[in-house]
Design an enzyme around this catalytic site. Structure first.
Site, PDB file in Angstrom:
ATOM      1  N   ASP A  36       1.632  -0.852  -0.126  1.00 27.24           N
ATOM      2  CA  ASP A  36      -0.107   0.107   0.045  1.00 27.24           C
ATOM      3  C   ASP A  36       1.087   1.095   0.304  1.00 27.24           C
ATOM      4  O   ASP A  36       0.569   2.801   0.357  1.00 27.24           O
ATOM      5  CB  ASP A  36      -1.132   0.126   1.164  1.00 27.24           C
ATOM      6  CG  ASP A  36      -2.383  -0.324   0.709  1.00 27.24           C
ATOM      7  OD1 ASP A  36      -2.716  -1.026  -0.273  1.00 27.24           O
ATOM      8  OD2 ASP A  36      -3.401  -0.318   1.299  1.00 27.24           O
ATOM      9  N   ASP A 278     -12.039  37.927 -32.561  1.00 30.10           N
ATOM     10  CA  ASP A 278     -11.339  37.014 -33.042  1.00 30.10           C
ATOM     11  C   ASP A 278     -11.789  36.011 -32.034  1.00 30.10           C
ATOM     12  O   ASP A 278     -11.572  34.543 -31.937  1.00 30.10           O
ATOM     13  CB  ASP A 278     -10.078  36.578 -32.273  1.00 30.10           C
ATOM     14  CG  ASP A 278      -8.887  35.804 -33.145  1.00 30.10           C
ATOM     15  OD1 ASP A 278      -9.043  35.017 -34.322  1.00 30.10           O
ATOM     16  OD2 ASP A 278      -8.422  34.567 -32.207  1.00 30.10           O
ATOM     17  N   GLY A 413      -9.043  30.611 -35.268  1.00 25.63           N
ATOM     18  CA  GLY A 413     -10.595  30.688 -36.554  1.00 25.63           C
ATOM     19  C   GLY A 413     -10.228  30.883 -37.472  1.00 25.63           C
ATOM     20  O   GLY A 413     -10.649  30.593 -38.736  1.00 25.63           O
TER      21      GLY A 413
END
Ligand code: SF4
Length: 504
Positions: A36, A278, A413
């Protein structure tokens, strides 16, 4: 039994480790099987902490089960106190140790240790990591917090509750929120658990109110402080410009101060960036949001209200906060996805056909598989989301970070425009992804919504002329349009009729 390849959260003792590791002067004795100690790596590797978590494991093995595992726990507790000399000891069990029922807290208490012992019982088979962190913080606060012993001062004071180790951007969020509070003229009494000692927790009652940054981890402790010391708590999580402004107004109300100067001097660039020309192409981008409840709700608000995206899916793996996510989804006209099954999340993303996914490390994998741009907004996260640079999510600077992080994976874009214009070009061809994302993603699989509807050849060719990132939506809309009218075949005319119909 549930088959799980990925889990969004670890077991609750990892939550307890996140609290113990965040604090100073606290040591955690964890009854756990050998192996563990893997959890140490979460802190030393993923969060890149420069020292081991303050955890002593009993690391029992198969052969110990025939003997007295309780003795191992006692020896570990004695050893931890002698070696690390903590102010207090946290004692609990991991999943396997829970099954052997040694009662670690009770055993440690019988040892007559020179420091307070705080036992934590974490039901590992019902609860998960965030619940474990919340329960541990609550138990510690209950054990140490004292009522106010000094009279209220001239300046308002608050505690900041919630930041833990292994928290997504907790380090930098804290810097932002401290800055905001300082500009408002509010003094910070105690930050907990990050950096706090048990002695600091004893001073929690001195503050006028609590700032709850992460309800997942601090909500229960804050409720107890409200009930016990009459300390009010903030309810707004300051992620995004709108939420930060609401948070400032809420803090100002709790502190009885004037927030107008700081609200007038807002310093985020997000509002102007998202209004600048933009960003026009961002309008209406379809986004799917998934994460812990706090970050998912905040992200949905920023996406819809501050970036003009269309939120087409919202969900969380945090069952404890499911109600809040359902309410947020309802406000957006959606039904929330509450699930910790990544396959269900993958199916929901594939069905919603988003153009952007905001999620966790798991959704990064899912989005990569489906060829959809993605940004990470919530834990679980991998090492790259514990960056060296200042990178908050909260406050005005956090909003700047959100803008950059979310817009970056989208196609710019101009590139989007070129892809549409030159769909036959060798570089900007129809299936090309954004150049900054490297290789072209696999095309998004389009589920066939209505099997009975057939596409005529010319209509199918026309559909392929539509850029790939909106083609799925066009296909779905047209099929729904045809199905509603009982058309068996989608012709060129149907395609244009559907386009005209949905453009209205
Ligand atoms: S005790 Fe829990 S965390 Fe540890 S190995 Fe077993 S299942 Fe995993």
């Amino acid at each position: 039994m549930q088959l799980a390849v990925w889990t969004y959260e670890g077991p609750p003792h990892v939550g307890a480790m996140r609290v113990a590791t965040a604090m100073e002067g606290l040591h955690y004795v964890l009854h756990a099987p050998q192996g563990d100690t893997y959890a140490d790596l979460l802190f030393t590797m993923i969060e890149r902490r420069h020292r081991r978590p303050p955890v002593t494991y009993t690391t029992f093995q198969a052969r110990d089960l025939g003997g007295d595992t309780a003795e191992l726990l006692k020896a570990a507790a004695l050893d931890a106190v002698a070696r690390f000399r903590p102010q207090a000891l946290l004692v609990g069990a991991s999943c396997t140790a829970e099954l052997i029922q040694d009662d670690p807290g009770g055993l440690a208490r019988t040892l007559g240790l020179p420091v307070p012992v705080v036992p934590i019982e974490l039901p590992s088979y019902q609860r998960k990591e965030n619940w474990g962190a919340a329960e541990t913080l609550y138990r510690l606060v209950r054990a140490f917090a004292q009522p106010r012993s000094t009279p209220r001062g001239d300046r308002p004071t608050c505690n900041i509750l919630g930041p833990t180790a292994l928290g997504f951007r907790h380090r930098d969020d804290l810097v932002e929120i401290r800055g905001l509070l300082a500009r408002l003229g509010v003094d910070v009494n105690v930050v907990a658990p990050l950096g706090a000692t048990p002695a600091d927790l004893a001073r929690l009652g001195e503050a006028d109110f609590n700032v709850v940054l992460y309800p997942e981890t601090a909500g229960v402790a804050a409720e107890w402080l409200a009930r016990t010391f009459d300390q009010k708590a903030t309810t707004v999580v300051p992620i995004g410009v709108g939420a930060t402004r609401d948070f400032i107004a809420e803090v100002a109300g709790l502190a009885s101060i004037d927030a107008r100067p700081i609200l007038a001097a807002e310093t985020s660039r997000l509002p102007w960036y998202s209004r600048s020309v933009d960003s026009n192409y961002l309008t209406g981008k379809r986004v799917f949001v998934f994460g812990d409840a706090t970050h998912a709700i905040a992200a949905a608000r920023v996406a819809a209200k501050e970036l003009a995206f269309e939120v087409v899916g919202l969900g969380t793996y945090s069952r404890e906060q499911a109600r809040d996510v359902r309410a947020a989804a309802r406000d957006l006209g959606l039904e929330a996805l509450i699930s910790d099954d990544y396959l269900a999340v993958e199916a929901a993303i594939a069905a919603a056909q988003p153009e952007l996914v905001l999620g966790t490390q798991m959704e990064r994998h899912i989005a990569k598989k489906l060829g959809i741009p993605c940004a990470v907004i919530s834990a679980p996260v991998h090492v790259q989301d514990f960056p060296a640079r200042h990178s908050p999510q909260m406050g005005f600077e956090g909003a700047n970070v959100l803008f950059d992080t979310w817009v970056h994976p989208l196609m710019m874009g101009l590139e989007e425009h070129l892809l549409r214009m030159f769909r036959d070009d060798f570089e900007f061809h129809d299936e090309a992804g954004a150049s900054h994302l490297g290789a072209a993603p696999a095309p998004v699989p389009v589920p066939v919504a209505v099997e009975a509807v057939r596409w005529a050849q010319d209509a199918e060719s026309e559909l392929r002329k539509i850029p790939f990132f909106v083609r799925g939506k066009a296909r779905r809309n047209t099929e729904a349009f045809a199905a509603e009218r009982g058309l068996a075949t989608i012709t060129l005319e149907t395609l244009y009729d559907a386009k005209a119909h949905f453009a209205r």
